[in-house]
Design a protein around this motif. Structure first.
Motif, mmCIF file in Angstrom:
data_model
loop_
_atom_site.group_PDB
_atom_site.id
_atom_site.type_symbol
_atom_site.label_atom_id
_atom_site.label_comp_id
_atom_site.label_asym_id
_atom_site.label_seq_id
_atom_site.Cartn_x
_atom_site.Cartn_y
_atom_site.Cartn_z
ATOM 1 N N ASP A 1 0.830 -1.206 0.000
ATOM 2 C CA ASP A 1 0.000 0.000 0.000
ATOM 3 C C ASP A 1 0.863 1.254 0.000
ATOM 4 N N ASP A 2 1.906 1.252 0.816
ATOM 5 C CA ASP A 2 2.797 2.399 0.914
ATOM 6 C C ASP A 2 3.503 2.647 -0.415
ATOM 7 N N PHE A 3 3.919 1.593 -1.066
ATOM 8 C CA PHE A 3 4.684 1.709 -2.305
ATOM 9 C C PHE A 3 3.800 2.071 -3.493
ATOM 10 N N ALA A 4 2.703 1.365 -3.658
ATOM 11 C CA ALA A 4 1.898 1.497 -4.870
ATOM 12 C C ALA A 4 0.836 2.592 -4.812
ATOM 13 N N LEU A 5 0.291 2.854 -3.636
ATOM 14 C CA LEU A 5 -0.847 3.758 -3.548
ATOM 15 C C LEU A 5 -0.568 5.079 -2.843
ATOM 16 N N LYS A 6 0.615 5.225 -2.286
ATOM 17 C CA LYS A 6 0.947 6.455 -1.566
ATOM 18 C C LYS A 6 0.827 7.662 -2.487
ATOM 19 N N GLY A 7 0.085 8.651 -2.054
ATOM 20 C CA GLY A 7 -0.070 9.885 -2.822
ATOM 21 C C GLY A 7 -1.396 10.002 -3.553
ATOM 22 N N ILE A 8 -2.184 8.961 -3.546
ATOM 23 C CA ILE A 8 -3.478 9.036 -4.236
ATOM 24 C C ILE A 8 -4.445 9.846 -3.376
ATOM 25 N N ARG A 9 -5.235 10.714 -4.020
ATOM 26 C CA ARG A 9 -6.169 11.579 -3.311
ATOM 27 C C ARG A 9 -7.575 11.352 -3.860
ATOM 28 N N VAL A 10 -8.528 11.123 -2.981
ATOM 29 C CA VAL A 10 -9.916 10.967 -3.399
ATOM 30 C C VAL A 10 -10.519 12.356 -3.545
ATOM 31 N N ASP A 11 -10.997 12.679 -4.743
ATOM 32 C CA ASP A 11 -11.584 13.987 -5.020
ATOM 33 C C ASP A 11 -13.102 13.968 -4.910
ATOM 34 N N GLN A 12 -13.709 12.874 -5.326
ATOM 35 C CA GLN A 12 -15.155 12.781 -5.321
ATOM 36 C C GLN A 12 -15.560 11.331 -5.091
ATOM 37 N N LEU A 13 -16.552 11.143 -4.234
ATOM 38 C CA LEU A 13 -17.042 9.804 -3.935
ATOM 39 C C LEU A 13 -18.549 9.870 -3.778
ATOM 40 N N GLN A 14 -19.244 9.094 -4.554
ATOM 41 C CA GLN A 14 -20.692 8.977 -4.440
ATOM 42 C C GLN A 14 -21.060 7.556 -4.841
ATOM 43 N N PRO A 15 -22.249 7.097 -4.509
ATOM 44 C CA PRO A 15 -22.623 5.723 -4.863
ATOM 45 C C PRO A 15 -22.454 5.473 -6.370
ATOM 46 N N GLY A 16 -21.653 4.472 -6.701
ATOM 47 C CA GLY A 16 -21.449 4.104 -8.099
ATOM 48 C C GLY A 16 -20.395 4.906 -8.835
ATOM 49 N N PHE A 17 -19.690 5.822 -8.132
ATOM 50 C CA PHE A 17 -18.681 6.644 -8.798
ATOM 51 C C PHE A 17 -17.601 7.087 -7.813
ATOM 52 N N ILE A 18 -16.341 7.056 -8.271
ATOM 53 C CA ILE A 18 -15.227 7.587 -7.491
ATOM 54 C C ILE A 18 -14.267 8.275 -8.459
ATOM 55 N N SER A 19 -13.688 9.391 -8.015
ATOM 56 C CA SER A 19 -12.698 10.107 -8.811
ATOM 57 C C SER A 19 -11.522 10.459 -7.900
ATOM 58 N N CYS A 20 -10.312 10.163 -8.379
ATOM 59 C CA CYS A 20 -9.096 10.400 -7.596
ATOM 60 C C CYS A 20 -8.078 11.162 -8.435
ATOM 61 N N SER A 21 -7.116 11.783 -7.754
ATOM 62 C CA SER A 21 -5.979 12.446 -8.399
ATOM 63 C C SER A 21 -4.713 11.730 -7.962
ATOM 64 N N PHE A 22 -3.741 11.713 -8.865
ATOM 65 C CA PHE A 22 -2.472 11.058 -8.542
ATOM 66 C C PHE A 22 -1.389 11.657 -9.420
ATOM 67 N N THR A 23 -0.272 12.033 -8.789
ATOM 68 C CA THR A 23 0.886 12.528 -9.521
ATOM 69 C C THR A 23 1.882 11.391 -9.657
ATOM 70 N N VAL A 24 2.324 11.110 -10.878
ATOM 71 C CA VAL A 24 3.210 9.967 -11.147
ATOM 72 C C VAL A 24 4.562 10.178 -10.466
ATOM 73 N N PRO A 25 4.903 9.298 -9.490
ATOM 74 C CA PRO A 25 6.179 9.413 -8.776
ATOM 75 C C PRO A 25 7.257 8.550 -9.447
ATOM 76 N N PRO A 26 8.528 8.815 -9.155
ATOM 77 C CA PRO A 26 9.615 8.021 -9.751
ATOM 78 C C PRO A 26 9.502 6.521 -9.453
ATOM 79 N N ARG A 27 8.993 6.156 -8.292
ATOM 80 C CA ARG A 27 8.965 4.740 -7.901
ATOM 81 C C ARG A 27 8.038 3.896 -8.779
ATOM 82 N N LEU A 28 7.130 4.533 -9.516
ATOM 83 C CA LEU A 28 6.191 3.781 -10.354
ATOM 84 C C LEU A 28 6.456 3.949 -11.847
#
Length: 159
Positions: A37-64
């Motif tokens: 979780d720390d390696f693969a998902l660190k930095g992901i931000r949930v912007d919007q969450l509602q039933p049946g929909f989710i939107s997140c932001s993520f900046t591509v880091p060097p580790r990925l």
């Protein structure tokens, strides 16, 4: 001329140093720690969450990124898996199991690109649910990948 596969997959000293230099943040003892979780998902931000929909932001880091500086295809597959599963998470219901995942890789994301990762519920029947996950570049609007993710969870039987 194209590199031979063995040359391309050869681990360099720089690669080893990058992995050795990774640091993970300490967590409270009562929270189970997961390097993944720390390696693969660190930095992901949930912007919007509602039933049946989710939107997140993520900046591509060097580790990925891969050796070309692009977001690794495995990281894209991981986002389809994780965001699709997060969309249909239900408290006190057994963890869902991925049944099928199909991903179309449409373009590349580079180091430090900001991505929008969104998922919507396609539908479901019984313990089976399907999601559609999109990864796109926030600045250009270019679609990076599109994935379909099917999951199954056996309902808990009441005794």
């Amino acid at each position: 001329m194209e590199k031979k596969t063995t040359e391309y997959l050869q681990v360099t000293d720089q690669d080893s140093d990058q992995v050795a230099g990774l640091s993970t943040s300490p967590r409270r003892p009562e929270v189970s720690y997961c390097f993944y979780d720390d390696f693969a998902l660190k930095g992901i931000r949930v912007d919007q969450l509602q039933p049946g929909f989710i939107s997140c932001s993520f900046t591509v880091p060097p580790r990925l990124t891969d050796r070309n500086g692009d977001l690794a295809m495995g990281a894209i597959a991981n986002f389809v898996d994780e965001i699709g599963a997060a969309l249909i998470y239900e408290k006190d219901v057994p963890m869902k199991v991925s049944v099928d995942m199909s991903i179309s890789y449409l373009s590349k994301a580079k180091l430090n690109d900001e991505l929008e990762i969104s998922a919507k519920l396609l539908g479901g029947k019984g313990g089976y649910k399907g999601t559609l996950v999109f990864l796109k570049n926030k600045a250009s609007g270019e679609m990076i990948a599109e994935g379909r993710h099917s999951l199954f969870s056996k309902p808990i039987s009441k005794i």
